[in-house]
Design a protein around this motif. Structure first.
Motif, PDB file in Angstrom:
ATOM      1  N   GLN A   1       1.818   4.135  -1.499  1.00 48.10           N
ATOM      2  CA  GLN A   1       1.068   3.834  -2.720  1.00 48.10           C
ATOM      3  C   GLN A   1       1.620   2.594  -3.416  1.00 48.10           C
ATOM      4  OE1 GLN A   1       1.370   7.431  -5.002  1.00 48.10           O
ATOM      5  NE2 GLN A   1       0.053   8.605  -3.623  1.00 48.10           N
TER       6      GLN A   1
ATOM      7  N   ASP B   1       0.559  -0.453  -1.460  1.00 49.84           N
ATOM      8  CA  ASP B   1      -0.885  -0.642  -1.660  1.00 49.84           C
ATOM      9  C   ASP B   1      -1.180  -1.231  -3.033  1.00 49.84           C
ATOM     10  OD1 ASP B   1      -1.356   0.359   0.855  1.00 49.84           O
ATOM     11  OD2 ASP B   1      -1.957   2.365   0.162  1.00 49.84           O
ATOM     12  N   GLU B   2      -0.407  -0.827  -4.033  1.00 47.36           N
ATOM     13  CA  GLU B   2      -0.604  -1.332  -5.387  1.00 47.36           C
ATOM     14  C   GLU B   2      -0.315  -2.839  -5.450  1.00 47.36           C
ATOM     15  OE1 GLU B   2      -1.188  -1.591  -9.572  1.00 47.36           O
ATOM     16  OE2 GLU B   2      -1.919  -0.260  -7.998  1.00 47.36           O
TER      17      GLU B   2
ATOM     18  N   ARG C   1      -3.176  -4.528  -3.752  1.00 43.68           N
ATOM     19  CA  ARG C   1      -4.386  -4.438  -4.576  1.00 43.68           C
ATOM     20  C   ARG C   1      -4.383  -5.497  -5.662  1.00 43.68           C
ATOM     21  NH1 ARG C   1      -6.095  -2.780  -9.260  1.00 43.68           N
ATOM     22  NH2 ARG C   1      -4.016  -2.115  -9.954  1.00 43.68           N
ATOM     23  N   ARG C   2      -3.210  -5.755  -6.220  1.00 45.04           N
ATOM     24  CA  ARG C   2      -3.115  -6.697  -7.329  1.00 45.04           C
ATOM     25  C   ARG C   2      -3.055  -8.153  -6.872  1.00 45.04           C
ATOM     26  NH1 ARG C   2       1.062  -4.216 -11.739  1.00 45.04           N
ATOM     27  NH2 ARG C   2       0.515  -6.199 -12.736  1.00 45.04           N
TER      28      ARG C   2
END
Length: 264
Positions: free
Chosen positions: A73, A76-77, A80-81
């Motif tokens: 996670q 992935d964060e 994502r950003r």
């Protein structure tokens, strides 16, 4: 920006585990000083938030690397950003203060330490869960986000304990030796996808972990023929070298940074 060290991390996106203190915090500060946007991750929320606030472009993440799903996670964060991750320095790790006390007691009593027969399953698993399993979780997550872009550098923080295998500290030595081998194997696989993986293996270093080392054991590490304990900043410099453009020909290296206590 650090004027003594021209930045080649300008505009890079970096993730540092174990960034709440010690080597990880020193790495996060140096990466930020040389232009990187740093995601500082640590299991200690208050500590990592304090470090992140110091950074020009810093973000705090609460992360226990032993939790595989949480590691995924976190990576992935970042993607994502920003759509990518350029640099990973994995400095998260644990020691065993109780085993250190047993070793120190034996030194003071001038008798051989007896640790292995007393070592419980949970103490063994705790060290392995963070130091070895955590390294796997982080390396796997890094390849999942870096390999598709065919770009990225990874530095894992090991330990000279993998080589000198201190008497009475079998779980720590095993966890770090395993992490070294894991990193080297992954390095051979990852380079085909443009991702470099290397390891710095510090000797005794002034960190919070070292501060918890009993005095008798610290004295046992003292040797007038070699340098004293390294600083976290000195080890961070080695990590940044491995992560940087000057180390493009290093793949699967384990750089022993122990001040001359021994060589391999």
């Amino acid at each position: 920006m650090d004027e003594e060290h021209p930045s080649h991390f300008e505009g890079r996106i970096a993730l540092v585990t174990g960034a709440g203190s010690g080597i990880g915090a020193a790495v996060a500060r140096r990466l930020a000083a040389r232009g990187a946007e740093v995601f500082a991750a640590d299991v200690d929320a208050a500590a990592v938030e304090a470090v992140a606030k110091e950074l020009p472009k810093g973000h705090a993440m609460v992360l226990d690397v032993a939790e595989a799903a949480r590691v995924d996670q976190a990576f992935d964060e970042v993607v994502r950003r920003h759509g990518r991750l350029d640099v990973l320095v994995h400095a998260a790790g644990v020691d065993d203060p109780e085993a250190k006390e047993w070793i120190a007691e034996a030194l003071v009593a001038d008798r051989p330490p007896q640790v292995t027969a007393r070592l419980g399953d949970e103490a063994w698993r705790r060290v392995m869960r963070v130091n070895l399993d955590g390294t796997f979780h982080v390396l796997r997550a890094a390849l999942r986000v870096m390999a598709p872009r065919r770009s990225g550098t990874v530095v894992t923080v090991g330990s000279s304990s993998a080589f000198d295998t201190q008497t009475g500290y079998p779980h720590y030595a095993a966890s770090k030796a395993g992490a070294h081998a894991l990193s080297q194997s992954v390095a051979k696989e990852a380079i085909a996808f443009g991702v470099r993986v290397n390891t710095v293996a510090p000797g005794p270093t002034e960190t919070g972990m070292a501060a918890r080392t009993p005095a008798a054991l610290r004295q046992g590490f003292a040797d007038p023929r070699v340098r004293p304990y390294a600083t976290a900043e000195e080890i961070a410099e080695v990590a940044l070298f491995l992560a940087g453009e000057g180390a493009v020909n290093l793949v699967g290296a384990v750089l022993l940074a122990n001040g001359g206590r021994f060589t391999v």
